[in-house]
Design a protein around this motif. Structure first.
Motif, PDB file in Angstrom:
ATOM      1  N   ASP A   1      -2.093  10.316  -9.224  1.00 24.98           N
ATOM      2  CA  ASP A   1      -1.890   9.431  -8.073  1.00 24.98           C
ATOM      3  C   ASP A   1      -0.589   8.640  -8.210  1.00 24.98           C
TER       4      ASP A   1
ATOM      5  N   ARG B   1       2.118   9.675  -9.792  1.00 24.83           N
ATOM      6  CA  ARG B   1       3.193  10.622  -9.503  1.00 24.83           C
ATOM      7  C   ARG B   1       3.249  10.948  -8.019  1.00 24.83           C
ATOM      8  N   GLY B   2       2.075  10.991  -7.392  1.00 30.33           N
ATOM      9  CA  GLY B   2       2.045  11.209  -5.952  1.00 30.33           C
ATOM     10  C   GLY B   2       2.729  10.080  -5.198  1.00 30.33           C
ATOM     11  N   TYR B   3       2.549   8.862  -5.669  1.00 34.50           N
ATOM     12  CA  TYR B   3       3.204   7.719  -5.041  1.00 34.50           C
ATOM     13  C   TYR B   3       4.726   7.827  -5.188  1.00 34.50           C
TER      14      TYR B   3
ATOM     15  N   VAL C   1      10.566  11.214  -6.745  1.00 33.06           N
ATOM     16  CA  VAL C   1       9.900  12.243  -7.533  1.00 33.06           C
ATOM     17  C   VAL C   1      10.722  12.647  -8.750  1.00 33.06           C
TER      18      VAL C   1
ATOM     19  N   GLU D   1       0.861  -1.181   0.000  1.00 33.66           N
ATOM     20  CA  GLU D   1       0.000   0.000   0.000  1.00 33.66           C
ATOM     21  C   GLU D   1       0.905   1.242   0.000  1.00 33.66           C
ATOM     22  N   PRO D   2       0.443   2.382  -0.544  1.00 30.06           N
ATOM     23  CA  PRO D   2      -0.863   2.600  -1.161  1.00 30.06           C
ATOM     24  C   PRO D   2      -0.912   2.257  -2.657  1.00 30.06           C
TER      25      PRO D   2
ATOM     26  N   ARG E   1       6.402  10.523  -5.278  1.00 29.23           N
ATOM     27  CA  ARG E   1       6.838  11.509  -4.284  1.00 29.23           C
ATOM     28  C   ARG E   1       6.927  10.872  -2.903  1.00 29.23           C
ATOM     29  N   GLU E   2       5.939  10.037  -2.577  1.00 25.36           N
ATOM     30  CA  GLU E   2       5.905   9.415  -1.256  1.00 25.36           C
ATOM     31  C   GLU E   2       7.112   8.525  -1.009  1.00 25.36           C
ATOM     32  N   ILE E   3       7.607   7.858  -2.047  1.00 28.71           N
ATOM     33  CA  ILE E   3       8.728   6.932  -1.856  1.00 28.71           C
ATOM     34  C   ILE E   3      10.066   7.593  -2.186  1.00 28.71           C
ATOM     35  N   GLY E   4      10.047   8.917  -2.350  1.00 29.54           N
ATOM     36  CA  GLY E   4      11.288   9.638  -2.590  1.00 29.54           C
ATOM     37  C   GLY E   4      11.846   9.490  -3.981  1.00 29.54           C
TER      38      GLY E   4
END
Length: 400
Positions: free
Chosen positions: A342, A344-346, A353, A315-316, A348-351
């Motif tokens: 979403d 691209r947002g993921y 980007v 997840e996510p 960013r979340e995992i560093g």
């Protein structure tokens, strides 16, 4: 790590196919001369693609192009479909969509003239990664999917010169229509099977399933079923939209993440087909398993099957896949832009980007190098030119 080929489709070899020199021919059409140099793809499941040099007859203008043979139909229908593809491509101007220049006819056979980007298809990379038992990195898979979603977002919103929405749906999003260039770009290719509301377009015959059945959205199958009953055009803008492409892209992303074609597991198959496929339905190309079995796998790929297939995905990202692969289009992402954002947002979340062209280049280079080091492979990729030719490798072994 994957332990075997990720699909029976990848077991195909090039044994018995003609060598490069059998595909060297030249012809003139309009203002250009075309010198065909070699095949790029020769396989019954996909369009025949030839690499050619296109030279203007009076100007010093030369470029490499791809000639796509329009081979699923013949005669006037083939020319009409080629013309329609070129007309539609005239409205698609996006850096992540491969260009289409024209269509030409040689000895009665129409070819669509397309942009040639040196590199490989995603299908080929998946094939090579499976061969060397290498799992593609998560940022790579998510980045590729986000780039394709960006191209789809543009295509789905495309309008004609008068500002009328074209309602384009690619209908054939799959690894063999995603090109990875040598400089790390991602391009969505081949809108030849696309649905659109282009003025004067040819309606889809009731008995023809267009696109790639291996990555088809369930609503496309249901539309074909319904059309055989009501004897009408199976598709309209009210029944089909870009969410069908989102489902296809979801399957591609899942395949990249798991190194397995999502609809392969035997556990998805009922003891016997869940429903009879309408008699007389044909596809533009052959399918690696029966159309009836493939259709029932798609129609049975519900939430439970998606959750099982995404069990190795954290997840996510897993939630993104579940939403993209919903059987009911109403439960999917509303637009490809939403899916892209979403994804691209993921990243960013995992560093990741800044994951981009250089990282794609590095990943492709590593996989190709590993596959090349596995000399005398039992099966070459279906795409020509990515690895050294098998005969050349054998010659090297003998001389060494």
């Amino acid at each position: 790590m994957p332990t075997s080929k990720n699909s029976p489709r990848r077991a195909a070899t090039r044994q018995g196919e003609d060598r490069y020199n059998d595909f060297r021919f030249s012809f003139e059409s309009g203002e250009y001369r075309y010198d065909v140099e070699a095949p790029l793809l020769l396989h019954p499941d996909f369009d025949t693609l030839l690499i050619a040099s296109r030279r203007h007859l009076t100007k010093k203008e030369r470029r490499k192009v791809i000639l796509k043979k329009v081979g699923a139909v013949t005669g006037r229908e083939a020319r009409a479909r080629a013309t329609e593809e070129v007309r539609l491509a005239g409205f698609l101007h996006h850096p992540k969509i491969a260009r289409v220049f024209d269509f030409v006819v040689n000895n009665g056979t129409p070819f669509v003239v397309m942009e040639h980007s040196k590199g490989s298809f995603l299908f080929t990379l998946l094939d090579l990664a499976a061969t060397v038992e290498r799992l593609l990195p998560i940022p790579f898979a998510v980045h590729i999917a986000a780039e394709v979603a960006d191209a789809l977002a543009y295509a789905h919103e495309c309008e004609d010169d008068s500002g009328t929405p074209l309602h384009i749906v690619h209908r054939a999003v799959g690894p063999m229509r995603i090109r990875l260039t040598v400089d790390g770009r991602v391009k969505l290719c081949n809108f030849g099977a696309a649905y659109s509301e282009l003025a004067g377009r040819m309606p889809t015959p009731r008995d023809l399933l267009r696109g790639d059945p291996a990555y088809i959205a369930p609503e496309l199958l249901r539309a074909i079923f319904a059309a055989t009953q009501r004897k009408s055009d199976p598709l309209t803008a009210k029944e089909l939209d870009g969410r069908a492409d989102i489902f296809s892209l979801g399957l591609v992303l899942l395949e990249m993440l798991t190194a397995k074609y999502p609809l392969d597991p035997l556990g998805l198959l009922p003891d016997r087909p869940a429903s009879r496929f309408p008699a007389g339905i044909r596809t533009e190309h052959s399918t690696w398993i029966s159309l009836e079995v493939l259709a029932n796998r798609v129609l049975r790929f519900g939430t439970e099957e998606v959750l099982r297939a995404t069990g190795v995905v954290f997840e996510p990202l897993r939630a993104l896949l579940v939403r993209a692969l919903a059987l009911d289009p109403a439960q999917r992402y509303r637009t490809a832009a939403d899916f892209r954002d979403d994804l691209r947002g993921y990243l960013r979340e995992i560093g990741a980007v800044n994951y981009g062209r250089q990282q794609v280049m590095d990943e492709v280079a590593i996989t190709v190098r590993m596959a090349t080091e596995r000399k005398l492979l039992a099966a070459q990729p279906m795409e020509y030119g990515v690895l050294p030719d098998l005969e050349d490798l054998r010659d090297e072994e003998k001389s060494g």
